[in-house]
Design a protein around this motif. Structure first.
Motif, short mmCIF file in Angstrom:
data_model
loop_
_atom_site.label_atom_id
_atom_site.label_comp_id
_atom_site.label_asym_id
_atom_site.label_seq_id
_atom_site.Cartn_x
_atom_site.Cartn_y
_atom_site.Cartn_z
N ASP A 155 -4.30 1.94 -3.07
CA ASP A 155 -5.14 0.83 -3.57
C ASP A 155 -4.67 0.29 -4.92
O ASP A 155 -5.39 -0.47 -5.57
N TYR A 156 -3.47 0.64 -5.34
CA TYR A 156 -2.97 0.24 -6.66
C TYR A 156 -2.97 -1.28 -6.84
O TYR A 156 -3.49 -1.80 -7.83
N TYR A 157 -2.38 -2.01 -5.91
CA TYR A 157 -2.24 -3.46 -6.06
C TYR A 157 -3.59 -4.17 -5.92
O TYR A 157 -3.83 -5.18 -6.58
N GLU A 158 -4.47 -3.65 -5.09
CA GLU A 158 -5.81 -4.23 -4.99
C GLU A 158 -6.56 -4.09 -6.31
O GLU A 158 -7.21 -5.03 -6.78
N ARG A 159 -6.45 -2.91 -6.93
CA ARG A 159 -7.10 -2.70 -8.24
C ARG A 159 -6.46 -3.56 -9.31
O ARG A 159 -7.15 -4.08 -10.19
N GLU A 187 -10.83 -9.93 -13.38
CA GLU A 187 -11.97 -9.62 -14.25
C GLU A 187 -11.62 -9.75 -15.74
O GLU A 187 -12.51 -10.03 -16.55
N ARG A 216 -7.75 -7.09 -8.87
CA ARG A 216 -9.15 -7.13 -9.32
C ARG A 216 -9.24 -7.09 -10.84
O ARG A 216 -10.00 -7.83 -11.46
N GLU A 217 -8.45 -6.23 -11.46
CA GLU A 217 -8.43 -6.12 -12.92
C GLU A 217 -8.00 -7.44 -13.57
O GLU A 217 -8.57 -7.88 -14.56
N ARG A 255 0.84 -1.19 0.00
CA ARG A 255 0.00 0.00 0.00
C ARG A 255 0.89 1.25 0.00
O ARG A 255 0.99 1.95 1.03
#
Length: 123
Positions: free
Chosen positions: A91-95, A102, A98-99, A85
């Protein structure tokens, strides 16, 4: 782990190819298939000479792959919250995760729209 001869290395690589997780973003470029194909080349290959430490390059390669599949380095060098973080983009790594989860389910049209959104944003 004793892959000192090509047959042992072949068996180890075939076993590791079954353990390697599939790549959801590039299912047509499977590292498992590459490992299995590489293992098949050892059938007619003579044993390589050992290095200065008495290890064969096959031993080193197989050991590295085994350590990656067991998660040895993730346990030995865990990522801190500060790394996961960063202050500039917490939130870069969380996004990113998620990307990547998806992306394989997107249709062709969704992929093209996202691509164009990126071009417009950068332009």
């Amino acid at each position: 782990m004793a892959a000192a001869n090509p047959q042992n290395a072949r068996a180890a690589l075939l076993r590791l190819s079954k353990l390697w997780p599939p790549d959801p973003l590039r299912p047509d470029l499977s590292f498992s298939n590459f490992l299995a194909a590489r293992a098949e080349t050892f059938a007619a290959t003579p044993s390589p000479p050992p290095d200065a430490f008495g290890r064969s390059s096959l031993d080193v390669q197989v050991k590295a792959l085994e350590e990656l599949t067991t998660g040895k380095f993730a346990k030995k060098y865990p990522l801190s919250d500060k790394t996961l973080r960063p202050p500039a983009m917490p939130d870069y790594y969380e996004r990113l995760v998620r990307e990547m989860e998806e992306a394989p389910q997107r249709s062709w049209l969704q992929r093209m729209l996202n691509s164009w959104k990126g071009y417009i944003r950068m332009g």
